[in-house]
Design a protein around this motif. Structure first.
Motif, short mmCIF file in Angstrom:
data_model
loop_
_atom_site.label_atom_id
_atom_site.label_comp_id
_atom_site.label_asym_id
_atom_site.label_seq_id
_atom_site.Cartn_x
_atom_site.Cartn_y
_atom_site.Cartn_z
N ALA A 1 0.69 5.89 -1.81
CA ALA A 1 0.43 7.05 -0.97
C ALA A 1 0.62 8.36 -1.73
CB ALA A 1 1.31 7.02 0.27
N SER B 1 0.81 -1.23 0.00
CA SER B 1 0.00 0.00 0.00
C SER B 1 0.84 1.28 0.00
CB SER B 1 -0.97 0.00 1.17
OG SER B 1 -0.28 -0.02 2.40
N SER B 2 2.01 1.26 0.61
CA SER B 2 2.83 2.48 0.68
C SER B 2 3.23 2.98 -0.71
CB SER B 2 4.07 2.23 1.53
OG SER B 2 4.89 1.25 0.93
N GLY C 1 -2.28 8.35 1.87
CA GLY C 1 -1.38 7.98 2.97
C GLY C 1 -2.12 7.88 4.29
N PHE D 1 -4.13 4.61 4.30
CA PHE D 1 -3.28 3.44 4.54
C PHE D 1 -2.70 3.45 5.95
CE2 PHE D 1 -3.03 3.48 -0.25
CZ PHE D 1 -3.84 2.36 -0.40
N ASP D 2 -2.44 4.64 6.51
CA ASP D 2 -2.03 4.72 7.92
C ASP D 2 -3.12 4.17 8.84
OD1 ASP D 2 0.40 5.85 7.27
OD2 ASP D 2 -0.20 7.90 7.80
#
Length: 149
Positions: free
Chosen positions: A13, A9-10, A20, A23-24
């Motif tokens: 971002a 996922s990163s 971002g 996903f965080d």
């Protein structure tokens, strides 16, 4: 449309300032324990958590949808979900009027393709992606992020 696993996922971002944060949220929470409901994460970003039985292909296609002002990040937390997809540019049979309040537009079309998501996989649908989610026979726990453009 983008399909991938949460471990990657990163990589996405940078595509939108709110990706971002979405996903965080996934990395900071025990996804299996999140209760059904809507969480406002920040302005322009909310998460909708649900654990529901899958739908038949026909029921899902009755709401073959896309959005004009939001991007969906749909995460399969647990289950096996099939999703129909077709590029908006190929959709000509609109089903009803655009609902500005819910930012949704429906089409009476047949998807070009179907794909599956399993545990810890996600798909990102942009406004040009018409989609029919939640096709399946068992319960599907998922999180849908609504990201304002």
């Amino acid at each position: 449309m983008i399909i991938d696993t949460l471990k990657n996922s990163s990589k996405y971002a940078a595509l939108h300032p709110l990706f971002g944060k979405a996903f965080d949220f996934l990395n900071q929470n025990n996804l299996a324990e999140l209760p059904d409901g809507t969480i406002e994460i920040t302005e322009g970003l909310k998460a909708i958590i649900s654990n529901k039985p899958g739908k038949s292909k026909e029921v899902s296609l009755s709401k073959f949808e896309c959005h004009d002002h939001t991007i969906d990040i749909q995460v399969c937390v647990k289950g096996l979900e099939s999703i129909g997809w077709k590029p908006r540019e190929k959709c000509t049979k609109q089903n009803g009027e655009y609902n500005a309040e819910k930012d949704v537009r429906f089409f009476s079309e047949i998807p070009d393709t179907f794909f599956q998501l399993q545990d810890n996989q996600f798909v990102i649908f942009f406004p040009e992606d018409v989609h029919a989610p939640m096709i399946g026979v068992d319960d599907i726990k998922k999180i849908v992020f609504k990201v304002k453009i």
